[in-house]
Design an enzyme around this catalytic site. Structure first.
Site, PDB file in Angstrom:
ATOM      1  N   GLY A  26      -1.670 -21.699 -14.042  1.00 49.00           N
ATOM      2  CA  GLY A  26      -2.736 -22.120 -13.120  1.00 49.00           C
ATOM      3  C   GLY A  26      -3.936 -22.598 -13.898  1.00 49.00           C
ATOM      4  N   GLY A  31      -8.523 -20.771 -15.535  1.00 51.63           N
ATOM      5  CA  GLY A  31      -7.466 -20.952 -16.532  1.00 51.63           C
ATOM      6  C   GLY A  31      -7.831 -22.028 -17.542  1.00 51.63           C
ATOM      7  CE  LYS A 211     -16.551 -10.983 -10.828  1.00 46.71           C
ATOM      8  NZ  LYS A 211     -15.394 -11.865 -10.806  1.00 46.71           N
TER       9      LYS A 211
END
Lengths: 335, 335
Positions: A26, A31, A211
C-alpha cells in the site's frame, strides 16, 4: 539489491543480514513516505502499488518534505502483484484499515517465512483482524504514525510535519517478553537508522487508545465539517467539541483499563494548535469517495468502552453522523 | 378592504369587527402560506416584504399546495415599509428568529393600539426576546406551526403537508386567565375559519419544548448532513442519532418542569417516517447562506436544561458542529 539464497531447508533468506529487505504494502501517503525514507537510508525496499503503479514505475516516488526537503526515489522497485515480490523480512502495511480482511494472501505472498509485519494504521484492534488472516509464523507489530502526510498526486507525497512511529508487539512466534522486545527493538532500529524517531511501546493497546484521543475528534470533524485542523482550532465551538470528544475517549480508555497520563488530551490539543494546517486522512477519503475508516476509529472503540460499561455519547453521535455521510458518499461513488 | 375610523380617543379601529385586519411581518414560506390562507378566507391581509416586494407586487402570491391545490392571491396588499401599513389588529410574524431584536419598531408601526402579535417561530424564549422590544399594550402570542412549507421562488411557496398552528398566550394586557384565553380563542377562530387547524395551548413553554423534540434533530441534521427527512429516516445510523437526540430533549424538558406525554418522541418519529420527503428550514438557511436559527433552537434550550441541572451532550455536540458551519457559512456570504 540484496541477493537471495535458498537454504537447506528451502527457506529464502537475505544474504546481507544488515540490509534487511522491506516490502511496502500500500504505497499511499504513509507507505510512500516511510518506504522512501528507508530506501534513502540504504534498505532494499520493494513497493506494492495498484492504481499508481504506472506513474511510480515511470516517474519514481517523490516526497516533498517540510522537514527533509524534496526527496526523490528513482528507479523504484515497484510491483503490481504481491506474487512478484521477493520474500521480505519486514512488511510495512500502509493500506486503509477498511481493506484488512483481504490482506491475508497479499501479505503471505510477499513475506519471508518469519517476516515481521508492521501495521501502520489508526484505530483499535486492527492487528486482531489481520492476525485472523495471517499464518502464525508471521510476527505482527503495530505502528502508530505521528506524521502529517498527504498524497498530492500519483507517486507524490507532501510531508508537512512530524514523522515518528511508535512501535509495539502484537502477536506471533516471539514466545516471551524478551523475544518480543527484541523484534520491536529491531524494528525501531530500522526506522532510527533512516532518521525516523521510533519509540518502543510496552503496551500497544494503551498506545492505540492514546492515538484515538487525536483521531476521534480531528479525523471525524475534518470530514463532517469539511475542514482542516487550523480552522477547527480557531473556532470556539469546534474547540469545545474537540475537547469534549477527547475527554470521552480518555474516559473510554480508562474504562477499558488504560489510564492515560494526566493532561494527555490537553497536550494533544496544544500540539495541534501549533501544528501547520492539516487535513487528516478521513477528510481526503471523503473527498475522494473512498470508504471512511469508521470501524477501526469509531465502532470498535465504542463497542469496547460500552462492553466495559462506559458509553461515549458525543463520540457515538459523531460516528452515527459519519456513518450516514459515508453511506451517501459510497452510493454517490457507485453512480 | 376594511375602512378605518378614528375614535374619540384617537385610536384607529376596524369598522368591521368581524373582518379583522391582519398584517404579515416577513412574507417567506410561513408568512406567505398563512397570510394567503387568511386572505383567501376573506380577511383583510397586508403583507410586509423586503427582497421579494417587486415580484409579489407584480405577480401576486402563489401557494402550490399538496393539500389545498394551487392557490393564487393577486393583487396583494404588499408593502416595502411597515410605516406604510394600516394599523393591524393581528400581526403574524414569520421572520427568522435571528432578527427578533430588530422587530420592535417594525411591529409597533404596523400594530393597532391593542394588537395581538402572533410569533410563528421555532425555538425557546423567542417571545421573551420580542417582549423586551415591544410596548406593553401589545399582546404577544406564540404559534407553533406543524406544516411543511418551502419558499421555492420569489412569492411562490410549496406547501407539502400538514398545516396546523398551535396557539398560546405569552404576555400583554390580558390580565387574567379568562382574558388571555379569550384572545387565544379569537386567534384560533381566525385560523379555523380559514380552514386551518389551530389548537389552543394551555402551556406555551411546554408546547415549545415539544416542538423542539422535532426541530432539534431534524433541523440540525438536515443542515449538518445536507439531506432531507426521508434520507435521515432510512439510514439506521441517522435514525439512532435522531432517537438519541429526541430522548435528550425530552429529558431536558423534564428537567425544566415540562413532563411530555409518554411516547411523545416515538410518536413524532413515526409521523416523520410517513411524512412526504422534506427539507427543514435550517437546510434552506444553510444553502441560501442565511444565519441559522441556532440561538432559539439550540443555545437557549441547552442553557435552560443546564440551569435545571441536565446537560444534553449530543444536542450540545450538534449545536457546536452547527455553530462552526454557520460561522463558516456567514463568512462565505461576506466574501
Amino acid at each position: 539489491m540484496a541477493r537471495n539464497n535458498l537454504t537447506a531447508k528451502g527457506e529464502v533468506m537475505s544474504v546481507d543480514s544488515r540490509r534487511p529487505r522491506v516490502g511496502v504494502i500500500g504505497t499511499g501517503a504513509i507507505g510512500g513516505f516511510y518506504g522512501l525514507m528507508l530506501a534513502r537510508a540504504g534498505y532494499d525496499v520493494h513497493f506494492l502499488l495498484r492504481s499508481e503503479f504506472e506513474a511510480v514505475a515511470r516517474e519514481g516516488l517523490q516526497v516533498n518534505s517540510a522537514v527533509h526537503g524534496d526527496l526523490h526515489l528513482k528507479p523504484v522497485q515497484a510491483y503490481r502483484s504481491a506474487a512478484d515480490m521477493p520474500p521480505c523480512d519486514w512488511l510495512l502495511v500502509g493500506t486503509k484499515s477498511t481493506g484488512n480482511a483481504a490482506l491475508g494472501p497479499i501479505i503471505s505472498q510477499a513475506a519471508a517465512p518469519d517476516a515481521k509485519v508492521l501495521l501502520l494504521q489508526n484505530g483499535l484492534a486492527v492487528e486482531d483482524q489481520l492476525r485472523s488472516v495471517l499464518p502464525d509464523s508471521l510476527h505482527i507489530l503495530g505502528g502508530l504514525c505521528f506524521v502529517c502526510v498527504n498524497r498530492v498526486a500519483p507517486g507524490v507525497v507532501a510531508h508537512e510535519a512530524f514523522g515518528a512511529v511508535s512501535i509495539g508487539y502484537h502477536s506471533g512466534p516471539a514466545g516471551d517478553e524478551a523475544s518480543r522486545m527484541a523484534v520491536v527493538e529491531a524494528c525501531s532500529e530500522l526506522f532510527k537508522t533512516a532518521g525516523i524517531d521510533a519509540p518502543v511501546m510496552a503496551n500497544l493497546q494503551q498506545a492505540r487508545w492514546q492515538k484515538l484521543v487525536w483521531n476521534v475528534p480531528y479525523n471525524g470533524l475534518s470530514a463532517l465539517l469539511h475542514t482542516s485542523t487550523s480552522q477547527l482550532m480557531t473556532d470556539p465551538d469546534s474547540q469545545a467539541l474537540i475537547q469534549a470528544l477527547m475527554d470521552e475517549v480518555v474516559q473510554g480508555a480508562q474504562a477499558c483499563g488504560h489510564a492515560l497520563p494526566p493532561g494527555f488530551a490537553q497536550h494533544l490539543f496544544t500540539v495541534t494548535q501549533s501544528m501547520p494546517d492539516y487535513r487528516p486522512s478521513m477528510y481526503h477519503d471523503l473527498v475522494e469517495k473512498r470508504p471512511l475508516e469508521l470501524e477501526a476509529i469509531y465502532a470498535r472503540p465504542l463497542a469496547a468502552a460500552l462492553a466495559a460499561g462506559f458509553d461515549m455519547p458525543r463520540v457515538r453521535a459523531l460516528y452515527q453522523a459519519l456513518a450516514f455521510i459515508d453511506r451517501a458518499n459510497r452510493s454517490a461513488n457507485e453512480e
